[in-house]
Every structure is written in C-alpha cells, then in structure tokens.
Write a protein that holds these residues in place. Sequence first.
Motif, PDB file in Angstrom:
ATOM      1  N   ARG A  93      -9.967  -7.328  -3.208  1.00  0.00           N
ATOM      2  CA  ARG A  93      -9.937  -5.928  -3.668  1.00  0.00           C
ATOM      3  C   ARG A  93      -9.198  -5.836  -4.995  1.00  0.00           C
ATOM      4  N   TRP A  94      -8.078  -6.540  -5.095  1.00  0.00           N
ATOM      5  CA  TRP A  94      -7.243  -6.406  -6.281  1.00  0.00           C
ATOM      6  C   TRP A  94      -7.795  -7.201  -7.467  1.00  0.00           C
ATOM      7  N   TYR A 140      -5.457  -8.529   0.560  1.00  0.00           N
ATOM      8  CA  TYR A 140      -6.120  -7.638  -0.397  1.00  0.00           C
ATOM      9  C   TYR A 140      -6.525  -8.364  -1.681  1.00  0.00           C
ATOM     10  N   ILE A 153       0.838  -1.196   0.000  1.00  0.00           N
ATOM     11  CA  ILE A 153       0.000   0.000   0.000  1.00  0.00           C
ATOM     12  C   ILE A 153       0.876   1.251   0.000  1.00  0.00           C
ATOM     13  N   ARG A 173      -7.463   2.050  -6.839  1.00  0.00           N
ATOM     14  CA  ARG A 173      -7.613   3.474  -6.542  1.00  0.00           C
ATOM     15  C   ARG A 173      -8.197   4.229  -7.737  1.00  0.00           C
ATOM     16  N   GLU A 185      -3.182  -2.336  -6.831  1.00  0.00           N
ATOM     17  CA  GLU A 185      -3.659  -1.344  -5.872  1.00  0.00           C
ATOM     18  C   GLU A 185      -3.924  -0.007  -6.563  1.00  0.00           C
ATOM     19  N   SER A 201       1.446  -6.345  -8.000  1.00  0.00           N
ATOM     20  CA  SER A 201       0.546  -6.114  -6.872  1.00  0.00           C
ATOM     21  C   SER A 201       0.359  -4.624  -6.615  1.00  0.00           C
TER      22      SER A 201
END
Length: 301
Positions: free
Chosen positions: A221-222, A218, A84, A121, A117, A113
């Motif tokens: 999410r990814w 994550y 992150i 976003r 992220e 990765s």
Amino acid sequence: MPLAEIPLCVWRTRGRSFIFRGQSIRYWTAGQGAPLLLLHGFPTASWDWHYLWAPLAQRFRVVACDMLGFGDSAKPLDHRYSLIEQADLQQALLEHLRIVQPVHLLAHDYGGSVAQELLARHHEGRANIASCALLNSPLFPELCPSPLIHKLLLSPLGWLVARSFGRDDLVDTVSQLYGPCTHPSESALDDCWSLLLSNRGTRILHKLMAWVPERHRYRQRWVDALQAPGVPLRLIQGAVDPLHGARVVERYRQLLPEADAVLLPGIGHFPHTEAPAQVLRHYLAFREQPLKWLPQRVAWS
C-alpha cells in the motif's frame, strides 16, 4: 554557518497541548505561509527538528507534534500503538489548527511510514498532501535490518527489556546509527534520554515496536503511494546509515524511474541533526522547483 539549536528546556516551554482520543498530545507551531508538517522518528520526538525549526518557520507555517507514545505526549500503558493511528493523529492536529489547505510533509524514520500512509490517503481522496520529503525512512522494509534492541523488544520478553532499558542502552543503540564524524554530544544524548523518560516512556517501548510488523503488513500500500503520480517527492538520505542507507536509494530509483534523491556522504541515520544545513539546502531547493513536477536526477552532496 552552522544552524542554531533550540535547547530542549526552551523547546518545551513553546509547546501546546490538545486532546486526541482522550490522550494529551504536545505540539508546536510557528511561522506563516504554506503549512509544513514535520514527522519525527523512533524513539525520539519533535525536538529532533530544532535545528531546522527557525529557518523553516521563516518561510512556512511549520507544525509538529510528539506522536502518541513519544516525547512529552501521553504514553498510555494499556494501548495498542499503530502507525495508522499516528496518521489519524496528524490529521486531527491539522483539524485542531484549522488547516484546510494542502499540506507539505517532511518526515524521518518512523515518521516516514506515517507520511506514506498520509500519501496513500491523499490518493484515496482522504487527505490533501502538496509534497513530501523523506529522510532515512524504512520505505522498503525488506531492506531494513532490525537492530538487536528492536529484536529484543519484539520478543516475548520485550516488556522486561523495555523496563530495564537505560541511558547506556540508548547511547549504544543511537551511536551505531550516526556517521563516523557526526556523533551527538553528551548533552544531546541527555536530552534524548529525558524525552524517552518523560511520562515513564520506557514502560511502553516494546509496545511501540508494533510498527516493525506493521510496515511489512502495509508495504505494498505504501510503496504504491510513492509510485502514484501527482505529489512531488524527494528522498534525502544519509549514505552511511546502517538501517536505511544507500541501498534504499537504489531500490527507490528502481521502483520510481523519475526518482528525486539526494545522498549525503558520511551522514548516518539522523541527517537533520548530523547535517542540518545540508538538509535545509536540499529541502528548500526541492520546494523552490517549478509547480509542474519535473524528473530529477539523483545528486550527491
């Protein structure tokens, strides 16, 4: 014709520095046009892109940095490393360079990765991504076995394993990941070792391994970010990579019915150094597609 390499000693002279959260980060930029952000893998550095750097810079404004804890960037000992935060770093670098237009991503491994992220976003309205191409990245961590050295570094004795990690360990680990006919030269391995040693990097190898549990944390999410419409994607995959090979492409096709994927037979985990001309050809073909995103078939090269 093989692509010309940039010697590490020359590469280092072309780097610049900026400060991110109190830490010195080395970065490189060249060319003009649409910005293209290159994201390197673990445990290497931006020099991984040296074969592709000049041909890409002829067409785009290329930007790359050694992420925090990697290469010639700072490697603070008392730090909690995070994918992150590495995404934060990429956005801070773009801000430092005053790049405000949509950014294209080309990412490998650990950098894949970070790219996921950034894609997440983008879909949240916190980044502006124009396209994303991924090379042998752990998109689906449940399919990606950890090498023995990763397991050791993640163990309670990881700090000891890191401090005793030597060049022979790097050679043994990396050599298992290449294709049968594409092994790196001794000089290239020396350069990789030099980048790992820079700023006493072996002291923090175990701390960098936080990315393994983080990618599981994550995962949804990814993967959602990959499945969301609107950003053109291409996966360029070395087919014989024991970590992220053909099985990742199979899952990619299952989860993204209109998936655009290219498999490189005989190529392992590092397609941009094992087969840079092929990667360049497939990447430029991806960028030359019409602006309106069209479904693509999986291709073999």
